[in-house]
Design an enzyme around this catalytic site. Structure first.
Site, PDB file in Angstrom:
ATOM      1  N   LYS A 245      -9.777  11.920   7.224  1.00 44.48           N
ATOM      2  CA  LYS A 245     -10.021  12.905   6.186  1.00 44.48           C
ATOM      3  C   LYS A 245     -11.502  12.924   5.806  1.00 44.48           C
ATOM      4  CE  LYS A 245      -5.805  14.367   5.656  1.00 44.48           C
ATOM      5  NZ  LYS A 245      -4.915  14.292   4.523  1.00 44.48           N
ATOM      6  N   GLN A 305       1.384   1.019   6.190  1.00 43.43           N
ATOM      7  CA  GLN A 305       1.344   2.280   6.928  1.00 43.43           C
ATOM      8  C   GLN A 305       0.142   2.179   7.861  1.00 43.43           C
ATOM      9  OE1 GLN A 305       0.942   4.666   3.452  1.00 43.43           O
ATOM     10  NE2 GLN A 305      -1.288   4.523   3.406  1.00 43.43           N
ATOM     11  N   ASP A 340      -3.537  11.658   8.755  1.00 41.14           N
ATOM     12  CA  ASP A 340      -4.270  10.417   9.032  1.00 41.14           C
ATOM     13  C   ASP A 340      -3.392   9.183   8.811  1.00 41.14           C
ATOM     14  OD1 ASP A 340      -4.171  10.922   6.290  1.00 41.14           O
ATOM     15  OD2 ASP A 340      -6.076   9.895   5.875  1.00 41.14           O
ATOM     16  N   ASP A 376       1.060  -0.626  -2.364  1.00 47.07           N
ATOM     17  CA  ASP A 376       0.920   0.822  -2.327  1.00 47.07           C
ATOM     18  C   ASP A 376       2.275   1.482  -2.078  1.00 47.07           C
ATOM     19  OD1 ASP A 376      -1.232   2.972  -2.169  1.00 47.07           O
ATOM     20  OD2 ASP A 376      -0.119   3.364  -0.314  1.00 47.07           O
ATOM     21  N   ASN A 377       2.658   2.416  -2.967  1.00 46.24           N
ATOM     22  CA  ASN A 377       3.875   3.207  -2.759  1.00 46.24           C
ATOM     23  C   ASN A 377       5.099   2.403  -2.312  1.00 46.24           C
ATOM     24  OD1 ASN A 377       3.097   5.825  -3.434  1.00 46.24           O
ATOM     25  ND2 ASN A 377       2.096   6.139  -1.459  1.00 46.24           N
ATOM     26  N   GLU A 405       2.918  -0.284  -7.226  1.00 52.29           N
ATOM     27  CA  GLU A 405       2.314   1.016  -7.511  1.00 52.29           C
ATOM     28  C   GLU A 405       3.322   2.109  -7.184  1.00 52.29           C
ATOM     29  OE1 GLU A 405      -0.496   4.558  -6.253  1.00 52.29           O
ATOM     30  OE2 GLU A 405       0.875   3.446  -4.970  1.00 52.29           O
ATOM     31  N   LYS A 517     -12.120   8.097  -2.789  1.00 55.52           N
ATOM     32  CA  LYS A 517     -11.179   7.808  -1.699  1.00 55.52           C
ATOM     33  C   LYS A 517     -11.703   8.320  -0.352  1.00 55.52           C
ATOM     34  CE  LYS A 517      -6.828   8.960  -2.572  1.00 55.52           C
ATOM     35  NZ  LYS A 517      -5.777   9.838  -3.186  1.00 55.52           N
ATOM     36  N   TYR A 518     -12.592   9.332  -0.422  1.00 58.58           N
ATOM     37  CA  TYR A 518     -13.013   9.945   0.836  1.00 58.58           C
ATOM     38  C   TYR A 518     -14.516   9.855   1.078  1.00 58.58           C
ATOM     39  CZ  TYR A 518      -8.424  11.863  -0.089  1.00 58.58           C
ATOM     40  OH  TYR A 518      -7.100  11.980  -0.406  1.00 58.58           O
TER      41      TYR A 518
END
Lengths: 655, 655
Positions: A245, A305, A340, A376-377, A405, A517-518
């Site tokens: 990204k 992930q 991604d 995360d998630n 989270e 984040k990017y």
């Protein structure tokens, strides 16, 4: 067919019929209540039994009767690990006899036979008593003897405290019931209950260039000075190249764009590798060491992930979902695509190998000195997996912290907390009004949820720039900081965006414009308007006041202005009251209803309150006292009350 | 280590973690709710499974989603016995694919691969489908074919209702969770849910002399005419001679005093004998037969205790407690003594033989045609004993009713109901004000208690002449009768004391003066002021209105006078509203707030209400309508509302 006379039911706490443990830290009490009763009119006794799960024998605490067949007792957990508790009740023939004899004596009905019945009970106790055998035998004999002539003296002996105390040591538990379940307490390290988190992107500590852990060491003193306990790093692993990204989540990365750290894995390595651009494993190890020297734990992100370039995709194609066109299934929640990122297929027939590998990742970083994981998630992976992973980890080392989270629906969030997550993200970010805050924190701290759900309040995250902060100016940041740091004993901010008051959002969204984040950001930590000093001050107040080191002691108190929230926390003789304006724009004043009864303040007496935030000292009288909260100066007060405290136990039993 | 993706928790109803059954009668629904959810974004499905405990296979009912991860379904129990239910949830890949495809199609993202994924899911379903295999194979092939060219047509087929309906028949349940518990429903006979009880002392139907069952046959038509279902007899066994009680509970019986029927056993026999003075077993059998011919069940009293003369005392001395002076322990609760009654010692090492003998008593009377037992003081015998006795009995014959006469603390009363008692005495007798009645019946009918506790409301008993009846005159009797008969579908009176308005009490006590417990009474059933006619009328109203044949459909409604209580019951299109004055002395009027929404009455429309008690027909409009209640004529109204009803299901799901 079991001849039991005692019923034990309605046990509290007992999460989902005992399927899940309650949570504590060392030194905390587990207060247990239950309905315990027998048929008929016999007196009963009850005990709370507990032990560390590694111990073989129970420790017993006598329970006390409250009311309506309800009994209570408590125990303190001493160290991290699993504790177990259960209950026992038994029919107490001695006390029944004693009670009946007293009534008979008072109504001139007591006779020789009545005394003899008791003598037999005492004699039986002598049979159970080791060292006290002689004493009890003697007393039984004396009762027997007195029964023949001096009934008054016999009754005197029968009702004597020394006989009662002696008999209490050797109860007849032949008619007894053990509660059918053994319930668990997960005891975590103290940091689980009291922690201030600071999230940073290490790649942004290069002054504009790609930062490295070596460069990041320079910020450690600043984070420590602000008083944080945990520095939390987004994933530090190599970032995928395919479908990377670009700025502002653009589907096309420009050359030099670093990509999202959550797109984990590249030919350079995966979840057990530190991104070479950050300096690799050695620099990371050095950073962790320096952080620890400064009193900071480093929290890592467990984002299970992969990027399309992660070595797993080639090495373990069986852990992923493949589409009919031969491509691997990327993450999507139509119409949104996350090209991604490739999720693991937890339905794979090779799930046991997958689970083992993911556990290996946790153990790998634990060996590198990591004890805190922000997950995360977690709600997008099976609950059963987390329950297994956390319990396996805790068996190896009970000093690990897992922060969930999960920004999702209430039931899955609570399920994750129940199954083992040490701390949980919350809806705090979207609770701004007095009613919203009061309702939500009453739900979290004054219901069964308080036994298993430890809220960790984040004022912002890289994913969330709340509307309130976008438009409320500096006062909004101060208000949300004070609320986060005092409503819960666990809280966090994503910095330096927070202390530098970053409020530029994507239009109409609660997301940062030019999100870190990017892209790599350049932050000016030395800016004069930084909230760093205030943060340091608030974290110091938290460290100096034990009341702020707990969450479930939160109580809301009345105040006559809906734009002002007023609450407090007590711990021993430390009493903190917080009055915060919820209006970042206008001056608000309010009459606060001080809980003088709970604070043990006598009617009409003056008492000193010290505003720890502003420094003021005030003399207050009675219940109602006024504050004025000005968003241009300080929209909140944190009062320490100086008054004789009632003992906590006086008023927290029936909560 | 189990790879489950679905969580099932928060199941309702589930009494004490499934330890105890919920109660129903044939034709009633069991409405089940649970939190059911999976990780991630996949669609799920869920089913409620149930079966009669004797069946081998489950019947499945699809659950429907309500909100907040809560699912619901219901099933109807057809006949008496034990039913079992549990829950299942599974990940529904077909629905997930369908939902995602729709979104992709709407955003022009759907492509060949997306269709192919679905084709594979349909093909897999074909493998599970027996007769529909061809259809599904065909559809899978068609999807596959269309995917290559006509995406629009493929999407049309993918989203078509016929594919959806077909796929629903062959769900892929490979990722599924069965709830870990199987929960029970105790289904009793209809009489358990709807019964009017009439208690009489058979010895008083001799016109002043000792009555016999032959003489009692004459009253059967009168009891039937009053509309009762059950005639309940205090113990009919031989009465002890030793320590027999005289009139008004005097410790010395005068010659000819019959003694308390609860002092069971004499040389003439014990619990399996009918007192010869009542005509013995044959007359009793004849009475039961005649009663049944008149539509009346005969309820016997299970008083598990003995007089000192009971044959058990000699035959089984090991079942009793013996004192050091060689005498058997009589019942006492110091300073009170009950020397005519000897309790069993349930702590005896011979408890198994004792339990077996007591079970034998129940079976003995069941063989004599008795199906209804009123159990005396069950809270003074072990809970475990009752649980065993009732479940053993129900295994033999599920058409038995056990009524618990436990006037004790709330927790033991509820424990007895949970463990198996079909009906329970209540605190109704001491709930007289609007607040007391509303609070108590809300607790019994609108909480979990409604699942296991069937209240049986007694307006009076031989033990209790409430103050309200002592001083309130005829109106007080009418008020309490209407409340008992309409608040609960199960109620009872002790007659003829009740219908003859007997209100003479021991001074300062709630006990009858010259109690029938200790002497033979001569009642003048033909007295013109008798309430027999009104009782018959009220019981007829109960029989004609299904709404009054349930208890848990009770709802309280507003009214502006604290001396008037207003409540209602709905069943299908039968709607009953009751307005009762609680003041037996003065005229009270009140504006009643009619639940027009629940009744489906449109705004502004007139509707007819028929006062079934007084016979009036009224036209009402809107919510607020006024009544006047006069204690000299009729202090209560039972209205039947004639209006289009909403379906019950519309508004009872979230109660």
């Amino acid at each position: 067919m079991e001849n039991k006379r005692i019923v034990i039911s309605g046990v509290y706490p007992e999460i989902d019929c005992g399927l899940f443990p309650v949570k504590r830290v060392p030194g905390e009490k587990v207060k247990v209540q239950a309905d315990i009763f027998a048929d008929g009119h016999d007196e009963i006794m009850a005990a709370l039994l507990y032990r560390n799960h590694a111990e073989n024998s129970w420790r017993a605490v006598p329970m006390r009767y409250i009311a309506n067949d309800r009994w209570a007792a408590e125990f303190t957990v001493e160290h991290a690990g699993i504790f177990i508790y259960t209950l026992e009740g038994w029919v107490d023939h001695f006390s029944t006899w004693r009670k009946d004899l007293r009534k008979k004596w008072e109504t001139a009905q007591a006779g020789q036979t009545d005394i003899q019945i008791g003598a037999a009970i005492v004699k039986a106790a002598a049979g159970r008593a080791g060292d006290d055998n002689k004493n009890l035998s003697l007393l039984a004999g004396k009762l027997e003897e007195l029964s023949k002539g001096d009934i008054a003296a016999a009754v005197g002996l029968a009702l004597s405290p020394e006989l009662f105390e002696l008999m209490k040591l050797y109860p007849d538990r032949s008619i007894f019931t053990r509660y059918e379940k053994e319930l668990k307490v997960a005891v975590d390290i103290p940091l689980a209950n009291f922690s201030a988190w600071y999230e940073i992107f290490p790649r942004s500590c290069g002054g504009g260039a790609h930062g490295t852990f070596a460069g990041c060491e320079a910020i450690i003193p600043e984070i420590a000075r602000m008083g944080f306990d945990i520095v939390y790093l987004p994933p530090v692993h190599p970032i995928g190249i395919k479908a990377r990204k670009g700025k502002n989540n653009s589907p096309q990365a420009a050359p030099g764009d670093p990509g999202s750290p959550w797109a984990i894995g590249s030919p350079e390595g995966g979840h057990k590798t530190v991104n070479p651009a950050l300096g690799g494993m050695e620099a990371f190890g050095q950073f962790v060491k320096k952080a620890r020297q400064a009193g900071l734990e480093v929290a890592m992100d467990l984002a299970f992930q992969c990027s399309p370039d992660h070595p797993y995709v080639k090495e373990h194609p069986e852990w992923f979902k493949w589409r009919p066109d031969g491509t691997v299934q990327f993450a999507e929640n139509p119409p949104k695509k996350y090209e991604d990122i490739i999720p693991f297929d937890f339905e794979t027939p090779s799930w046991k190998e997958l689970w083992a590998e993911l556990k290996g990742i946790v153990l790998f970083w634990m060996e590198k000195g990591i004890r805190v994981f922000r997950v995360d998630n977690p709600h997008t992976k099976p609950f059963a997996f987390w329950q297994w992973l956390i319990s396996e980890t805790m068996k190896i080392s009970p000093d690990v912290i897992f922060l969930s989270e999960a920004f999702t629906r209430p039931k899955p969030m609570h399920a994750l907390a129940k199954l083992g997550f040490t701390q949980s993200y919350t809806y705090f970010t979207w609770r701004n009004s007095k009613t919203e805050l009061t309702d939500y924190f009453t739900e979290l701290t004054a219901t069964e949820a308080s036994e298993y759900f430890r809220p960790n309040l984040w004022a912002n995250t890289p994913d969330i720039l709340p509307e309130y902060l976008q438009f409320g100016g500096r006062a909004a940041f101060v208000i949300r900081l004070v609320l986060a740091a005092t409503l819960s004993s666990n809280y966090g901010i994503y910095g330096p965006a927070f202390e530098l008051l970053e409020n530029s959002a994507l239009p109409g969204r609660e997301e940062y414009l030019d999100s870190e984040k990017y892209e790599i950001k350049k932050w000016d930590r030395g800016r004069p308007d930084s909230l760093a000093g205030l943060i340091a001050h608030i974290n110091r107040i938290r460290r100096e006041n034990p009341a702020l080191q707990k969450t479930n002691n939160l109580r809301f108190y009345g105040c006559d202005n809906d734009s002002v929230i007023f609450y407090g926390k007590l711990a021993g003789d430390n009493a903190i009251l917080v009055a915060a304006s919820l209006d970042p724009f206008r001056v608000q004043s309010a009459a606060l209803r001080v809980p003088v009864y709970e604070l043990g303040i006598e009617r009409g007496r003056q008492y000193l309150v010290h505003d720890l935030l502003g420094g003021d000292k005030l003399i207050w009288t009675g219940e109602f006292n006024t504050v004025e909260l000005d968003p241009r100066t300080m929209p909140a007060r944190i009062f320490r009350v100086h008054a004789r405290m009632r003992r906590e136990a006086d008023f927290d039993y029936f909560m």
